[in-house]
Write a protein that holds these residues in place. Structure first.
Motif, PDB file in Angstrom:
ATOM      1  N   ALA A  48       0.845  -1.202   0.000  1.00 48.59           N
ATOM      2  CA  ALA A  48       0.000   0.000   0.000  1.00 48.59           C
ATOM      3  C   ALA A  48       0.880   1.252   0.000  1.00 48.59           C
ATOM      4  O   ALA A  48       0.599   2.235  -0.690  1.00 48.59           O
ATOM      5  CB  ALA A  48      -0.924  -0.007   1.213  1.00 48.59           C
TER       6      ALA A  48
ATOM      7  N   ILE B 203       2.169   1.900  -3.470  1.00 46.36           N
ATOM      8  CA  ILE B 203       1.117   2.431  -4.343  1.00 46.36           C
ATOM      9  C   ILE B 203       0.806   3.882  -3.993  1.00 46.36           C
ATOM     10  O   ILE B 203       0.624   4.728  -4.872  1.00 46.36           O
ATOM     11  CB  ILE B 203      -0.154   1.558  -4.239  1.00 46.36           C
TER      12      ILE B 203
ATOM     13  N   LEU C 179     -17.683 -10.765   2.772  1.00 43.75           N
ATOM     14  CA  LEU C 179     -16.337 -10.208   2.671  1.00 43.75           C
ATOM     15  C   LEU C 179     -15.401 -10.759   3.728  1.00 43.75           C
ATOM     16  O   LEU C 179     -14.209 -10.607   3.642  1.00 43.75           O
ATOM     17  CB  LEU C 179     -16.406  -8.682   2.803  1.00 43.75           C
TER      18      LEU C 179
ATOM     19  N   ASN D  46     -14.660 -10.031   6.767  1.00 43.99           N
ATOM     20  CA  ASN D  46     -13.719  -9.030   7.197  1.00 43.99           C
ATOM     21  C   ASN D  46     -14.110  -8.393   8.510  1.00 43.99           C
ATOM     22  O   ASN D  46     -15.247  -8.476   8.929  1.00 43.99           O
ATOM     23  CB  ASN D  46     -13.630  -7.964   6.108  1.00 43.99           C
ATOM     24  N   ARG D  47     -13.130  -7.754   9.123  1.00 44.09           N
ATOM     25  CA  ARG D  47     -13.346  -7.146  10.417  1.00 44.09           C
ATOM     26  C   ARG D  47     -14.315  -5.978  10.362  1.00 44.09           C
ATOM     27  O   ARG D  47     -15.128  -5.766  11.218  1.00 44.09           O
ATOM     28  CB  ARG D  47     -12.010  -6.666  10.990  1.00 44.09           C
TER      29      ARG D  47
ATOM     30  N   PRO E 108     -12.294  -1.429   4.688  1.00 43.93           N
ATOM     31  CA  PRO E 108     -11.405  -1.724   3.567  1.00 43.93           C
ATOM     32  C   PRO E 108     -12.156  -1.921   2.247  1.00 43.93           C
ATOM     33  O   PRO E 108     -11.635  -1.630   1.187  1.00 43.93           O
ATOM     34  CB  PRO E 108     -10.705  -3.016   3.997  1.00 43.93           C
ATOM     35  N   TRP E 109     -13.356  -2.449   2.304  1.00 45.23           N
ATOM     36  CA  TRP E 109     -14.115  -2.562   1.066  1.00 45.23           C
ATOM     37  C   TRP E 109     -14.543  -1.178   0.611  1.00 45.23           C
ATOM     38  O   TRP E 109     -14.375  -0.786  -0.531  1.00 45.23           O
ATOM     39  CB  TRP E 109     -15.339  -3.470   1.263  1.00 45.23           C
ATOM     40  N   GLY E 110     -15.068  -0.417   1.551  1.00 49.07           N
ATOM     41  CA  GLY E 110     -15.717   0.837   1.199  1.00 49.07           C
ATOM     42  C   GLY E 110     -14.783   1.964   0.811  1.00 49.07           C
ATOM     43  O   GLY E 110     -15.192   2.905   0.155  1.00 49.07           O
ATOM     44  N   ARG E 111     -13.522   1.872   1.202  1.00 53.39           N
ATOM     45  CA  ARG E 111     -12.607   2.959   0.856  1.00 53.39           C
ATOM     46  C   ARG E 111     -12.474   3.120  -0.651  1.00 53.39           C
ATOM     47  O   ARG E 111     -12.381   4.213  -1.166  1.00 53.39           O
ATOM     48  CB  ARG E 111     -11.229   2.674   1.456  1.00 53.39           C
ATOM     49  N   HIS E 112     -12.467   1.998  -1.351  1.00 48.12           N
ATOM     50  CA  HIS E 112     -12.262   2.070  -2.803  1.00 48.12           C
ATOM     51  C   HIS E 112     -13.474   1.619  -3.600  1.00 48.12           C
ATOM     52  O   HIS E 112     -13.472   1.674  -4.805  1.00 48.12           O
ATOM     53  CB  HIS E 112     -11.090   1.176  -3.211  1.00 48.12           C
ATOM     54  N   ARG E 113     -14.485   1.091  -2.902  1.00 46.33           N
ATOM     55  CA  ARG E 113     -15.599   0.478  -3.619  1.00 46.33           C
ATOM     56  C   ARG E 113     -16.916   0.832  -2.966  1.00 46.33           C
ATOM     57  O   ARG E 113     -17.009   0.918  -1.750  1.00 46.33           O
ATOM     58  CB  ARG E 113     -15.461  -1.060  -3.613  1.00 46.33           C
ATOM     59  N   GLU E 114     -17.952   0.983  -3.782  1.00 40.73           N
ATOM     60  CA  GLU E 114     -19.308   1.093  -3.245  1.00 40.73           C
ATOM     61  C   GLU E 114     -19.737  -0.298  -2.824  1.00 40.73           C
ATOM     62  O   GLU E 114     -19.388  -1.297  -3.468  1.00 40.73           O
ATOM     63  CB  GLU E 114     -20.264   1.596  -4.335  1.00 40.73           C
TER      64      GLU E 114
ATOM     65  N   PRO F 299     -22.146  -3.423  -2.622  1.00 37.92           N
ATOM     66  CA  PRO F 299     -23.194  -3.915  -3.534  1.00 37.92           C
ATOM     67  C   PRO F 299     -24.571  -3.717  -2.907  1.00 37.92           C
ATOM     68  O   PRO F 299     -24.706  -3.704  -1.690  1.00 37.92           O
ATOM     69  CB  PRO F 299     -22.861  -5.397  -3.677  1.00 37.92           C
TER      70      PRO F 299
ATOM     71  N   ILE G  97     -27.429 -10.941  -3.762  1.00 37.42           N
ATOM     72  CA  ILE G  97     -27.149  -9.657  -4.409  1.00 37.42           C
ATOM     73  C   ILE G  97     -27.470  -9.655  -5.900  1.00 37.42           C
ATOM     74  O   ILE G  97     -27.933  -8.667  -6.449  1.00 37.42           O
ATOM     75  CB  ILE G  97     -25.664  -9.284  -4.195  1.00 37.42           C
TER      76      ILE G  97
ATOM     77  N   VAL H 278     -10.244  -7.530   0.603  1.00 38.60           N
ATOM     78  CA  VAL H 278     -10.284  -6.692   1.807  1.00 38.60           C
ATOM     79  C   VAL H 278      -8.972  -6.706   2.588  1.00 38.60           C
ATOM     80  O   VAL H 278      -8.560  -5.684   3.122  1.00 38.60           O
ATOM     81  CB  VAL H 278     -11.450  -7.053   2.747  1.00 38.60           C
TER      82      VAL H 278
ATOM     83  N   GLU I 113      -6.402  -4.527   0.375  1.00 38.06           N
ATOM     84  CA  GLU I 113      -7.286  -3.640  -0.362  1.00 38.06           C
ATOM     85  C   GLU I 113      -6.582  -2.675  -1.304  1.00 38.06           C
ATOM     86  O   GLU I 113      -7.098  -2.361  -2.376  1.00 38.06           O
ATOM     87  CB  GLU I 113      -8.181  -2.868   0.595  1.00 38.06           C
ATOM     88  N   ALA I 114      -5.377  -2.224  -0.958  1.00 35.23           N
ATOM     89  CA  ALA I 114      -4.715  -1.237  -1.817  1.00 35.23           C
ATOM     90  C   ALA I 114      -4.359  -1.854  -3.171  1.00 35.23           C
ATOM     91  O   ALA I 114      -4.662  -1.295  -4.229  1.00 35.23           O
ATOM     92  CB  ALA I 114      -3.463  -0.694  -1.137  1.00 35.23           C
TER      93      ALA I 114
ATOM     94  N   GLY J 115     -18.126  -2.191  -7.766  1.00 36.55           N
ATOM     95  CA  GLY J 115     -17.966  -1.316  -6.607  1.00 36.55           C
ATOM     96  C   GLY J 115     -16.940  -0.220  -6.881  1.00 36.55           C
ATOM     97  O   GLY J 115     -17.138   0.943  -6.521  1.00 36.55           O
ATOM     98  N   ILE J 116     -15.850  -0.599  -7.545  1.00 39.02           N
ATOM     99  CA  ILE J 116     -14.796   0.369  -7.851  1.00 39.02           C
ATOM    100  C   ILE J 116     -15.279   1.382  -8.885  1.00 39.02           C
ATOM    101  O   ILE J 116     -15.085   2.589  -8.739  1.00 39.02           O
ATOM    102  CB  ILE J 116     -13.534  -0.359  -8.368  1.00 39.02           C
TER     103      ILE J 116
ATOM    104  N   ARG K 253     -18.340   2.283  -9.571  1.00 40.25           N
ATOM    105  CA  ARG K 253     -19.347   3.181  -8.975  1.00 40.25           C
ATOM    106  C   ARG K 253     -18.698   4.233  -8.105  1.00 40.25           C
ATOM    107  O   ARG K 253     -19.031   5.406  -8.169  1.00 40.25           O
ATOM    108  CB  ARG K 253     -20.328   2.372  -8.125  1.00 40.25           C
ATOM    109  N   LYS K 254     -17.757   3.801  -7.305  1.00 39.42           N
ATOM    110  CA  LYS K 254     -17.077   4.725  -6.395  1.00 39.42           C
ATOM    111  C   LYS K 254     -16.370   5.823  -7.197  1.00 39.42           C
ATOM    112  O   LYS K 254     -16.339   6.976  -6.804  1.00 39.42           O
ATOM    113  CB  LYS K 254     -16.050   3.959  -5.553  1.00 39.42           C
TER     114      LYS K 254
END
Ligand code: SF4
Lengths: 470, 247
Positions: free
Chosen positions: A13, A16, A429, A431-432, A436-442, A444, B14, B186, B189-190, B224-225, B227-228
């Motif tokens: 990360a 990047i 997902l 996940n905790r 992490p999903w939402g930072r880069h993705r909407e 579903p 979904i 997740v 994620e980066a 998701g990407i 859309r964001k």
């Protein structure tokens, strides 16, 4: 060696997020190498047959390794080389030091060798007053920047010309604003030449060692290994015991595969064969284990010893291309690193097997057909069984496992809209948190009606689900 | 012919339209479709994490639901790949082996088993790009991986070429992984998001309006990407295109 766990995801990360230049540059250059590899491979009609053959020869050699090593030793000795055995890095480095000190040599020129990297040899020698100069341009850049190689074939591929101009300006006094590759290369050439001529010994690795003749082969594109092996009077070669091939005739197969897989070229510019010392010189060969025989005893992982270090799996790996090689915090990075590094330190490298999408491209590209992707998955099982994973990760999976085990729990969670949103990260997902999903993705959107509800409504109208089935 | 339909959890919740299209499509070809009601998950997410203990229970339930069928068809390459190739957290009884051998991904079932040659009901007048998942390509061999030097084939592309009006655009990196990778998306994620974004730019460079895939999980991540980032690409399961909806 510190065994603090390498957080490869966080390191990637950082690479990047550093700027908009480095990661895209890294990705594009390695992808270009992959494209050249494809073209070169396509031009060889028997490519897939060559891969099979190479893999079989390696399997044969590795399963008769004791025999071929002894044969190699006998033949190399017969030709006047002195052969040493090293069980680990410490023994390897000690042999080198003994050879150098008994001849009062305090300056060495070396050609890139991943085995010497593994042994951390340069630091060992330098703290004992011996100057070590890398002769490979990329490796010299890394040395001046105090970094290990980030790629086994292109050690400084994560750096731009601008980065190199900066390093050279500090180290050898070039113009920091001139990033012209021609200018920088020439400046390095002039600087290094003096060191090459003064060195008391030259060190190389080996790409292949031939049991039948006791000779070994070094492949480079800059010819730097040849300077090291022919200017100073003493040549020391560090050879991993897995580098053996039975016969000279086997070589052709590997030479055809190596450079095509690595950079898409037909062969390396220099493919030098060494059999015994040159006239008036000395040749010392250190056959080094450093974990290899232990790896050979691992039923799931011994195939990794077939590796010829072409780097094709790194060039093709979509994760490595974005991460940069230094993110792996190890001598070997990329897919091959993921399966080799844990054999050196399971705990330190326990996160590495998760740094993969298991896309399988590495397995398909590997010239010796190592099942890299499957081994990555097998390493995950080792890490999970030995409880190397962070506790949060293990707990999330326990919860997901319970939900999937019980259809009632699953469908209940799924159909209750509010509960579904809460449980989504766990059952979709795993996940905790949502972050992490939402930072880069909407996220579903949940459907108003699940497939199962649709099925019950339209396809089984007369068969209402019994409570047992819910 | 009787087929047991395997609808992975995320399609159920979904993307039910992908499940509906699969069901309808199979019926159009005269197949009798049964949906075992107690199915949940094939165990792949846990197995991919190396967590055998937790994947075993899901695998056992899967076998209970699907044993005895000659064909089990699922519209999801990575789940089918798990069943066929990595379903080994439980003892390999005859029932387990039978389920593993009989599980098919939708595209390969249409292509290899039914041998379909036309979708007369399907019209799709758009420029679209195909995203075959890595599991489908390198795991199930529904297409020739670009790394491998054998003859070219691409089963999902072949099916889509039978759809009237559809124009498939080619990509710069046709089978580059999108970065979904299950939990990878997740925990890493980066890198995952960067891979997805690069993939989306490849679509945009070639002016695709729709992205069609036999694997909805990759699309969930890519959608998701997109859309964001405010990009107006549409993502759709191949069953919906071949069935002419529902959209
Ligand atoms: S694992 Fe295969 S592709 Fe990767 S460096 Fe080794 S030989 Fe090359």
């Amino acid at each position: 060696m510190s065994s603090k766990r390498v957080d490869v995801a966080a390191n990637a990360a950082a690479f990047i997020d550093k700027d908009d230049i480095h990661e895209p540059f890294h990705d594009e250059h390695l992808w270009a190498a992959r494209m050249k590899r494809d073209a070169a491979a396509r031009a060889v009609p028997e490519w897939e047959a060559l891969r099979d053959l190479a893999s079989q020869i390696k399997a044969h050699t590795l399963t008769h390794l004791d025999h071929y090593l002894e044969l190699f030793e006998a033949n190399a000795t017969r030709h006047g080389a002195k052969v040493y055995w090293a069980r680990d890095a410490a023994e390897h480095n000690q042999h080198v030091l003994d050879i150098l000190s008994s001849r009062n040599i305090n300056s060495v020129i070396k050609s890139k060798s991943m085995l010497q990297e593994e042994c951390n040899m340069t630091a060992f020698l330098e703290t004992r007053g011996i100057t070590v100069t890398e002769s490979d341009l990329g490796e010299r850049i890394q040395q001046l920047d105090n970094q290990p190689p980030s790629h086994i074939v292109m050690p400084a591929i994560h750096k731009t010309a601008g980065d190199i101009a900066e390093i050279f300006a500090k180290a050898i006094g070039t113009d920091p604003n001139n990033a012209d590759p021609q200018y920088l290369t020439e400046a390095m050439r002039q600087d290094a030449r003096q060191r090459f001529l003064k060195a008391g010994a030259g060190m190389t690795g080996a790409n292949f060692a031939i049991a039948e003749t006791g000779s070994f082969v070094v492949c480079t594109n800059e010819g730097n290994a040849d300077i090291g092996a022919s200017v100073p009077p003493v040549h020391i070669a560090s050879i991993g015991i897995e580098k053996l091939l039975p016969k000279v005739q086997d070589l052709g197969i590997f030479i055809r595969l190596l450079s095509r897989s690595a950079l898409g070229t037909l062969a390396t510019q220099y493919t030098s064969h060494f059999t015994g010392p040159r006239n008036g010189g000395e040749l010392h060969i250190i056959l080094t284990d450093n974990g290899r025989s232990k790896r050979l005893g691992l039923p799931d992982f011994w195939h990794s010893l077939k590796c010829i270090r072409c780097g094709a799996c790194m060039n093709t790996c979509p994760v490595y291309r974005r991460s940069g090689g230094l993110a792996y915090g190890a001598t070997y990075s990329g897919p091959i690193g993921i399966i080799l590094d844990p054999t050196f330190d399971e705990s330190k490298y326990s996160e590495l097997p998760y740094h993969s999408t298991l896309c399988g491209s590495c397995t398909e590209v590997c010239p010796v057909k190592i099942d890299i992707s499957d081994q990555i998955l097998k390493w995950r099982k080792v890490m999970a069984e030995k409880k190397y994973l962070p506790i949060s990760r293990r707990l999330a999976f326990g919860a997901a496992g319970k939900v999937f085990e019980h259809p009632g729990l699953f469908h209940g969670a799924e159909t209750a809209a509010s509960a579904a949103m809460k449980i989504t990260p766990h059952f979709l997902l795993y996940n905790r948190s949502l972050n992490p999903w939402g930072r880069h993705r909407e996220l579903p959107h949940f459907a108003k009606q699940t497939f199962r509800e649709w099925y019950l409504q339209y396809k089984q109208p007369d068969k209402e689900p019994s409570p047992k089935e819910l | 012919m009787k087929v047991a339909l395997f609808i992975p959890c995320y399609i159920d919740a979904i993307y039910p339209e992908a499940g509906i299209a699969t069901h309808e499509l199979l019926e159009r070809f005269g197949v009798e479709v049964v949906y075992p009601l107690n199915q949940t998950c094939c165990g792949q997410p846990m197995a991919n994490e190396g967590d055998n203990a937790n994947s075993a229970a899901a695998e056992q339930l899967f076998v209970e639901n699907f044993k005895g069928f000659d064909y089990i068809v699922g519209p999801a390459g990575s789940c089918v790949k798990h069943v066929r190739q990595h379903f080994d957290a439980i003892p390999q009884t005859e029932a387990v082996t039978q389920v593993r051998n009989n599980t098919w991904e939708l595209v390969e079932f249409l292509h290899d088993v039914l041998g379909v040659s036309a979708f007369p009901w399907a019209y799709f007048r758009y420029k679209a790009s195909l995203h075959n998942s890595c599991s489908s390509i390198r795991g199930l061999h529904i297409a020739q991986p670009s790394e491998h030097m054998g003859p070219y084939f691409n089963k999902s592309e072949k099916l889509l070429q039978m759809v009237e009006g559809l124009e498939l655009v080619q990509l710069d990196r046709p089978d580059e992984c999108c970065g979904f990778g299950g939990t990878f998306c997740v925990t890493d994620e980066a890198v995952s998001a960067r891979m997805g974004l690069d993939r989306i730019h490849d679509y945009l460079r070639h002016e695709a309006e729709f992205i069609i895939s036999p694997d909805m999980s990759c699309l969930m991540h890519q959608q998701g990407i997109a859309r964001k980032a405010g990009m107006h690409l549409k993502f759709i399961h191949i069953a919906q295109v071949l069935n002419g909806g529902p959209f």
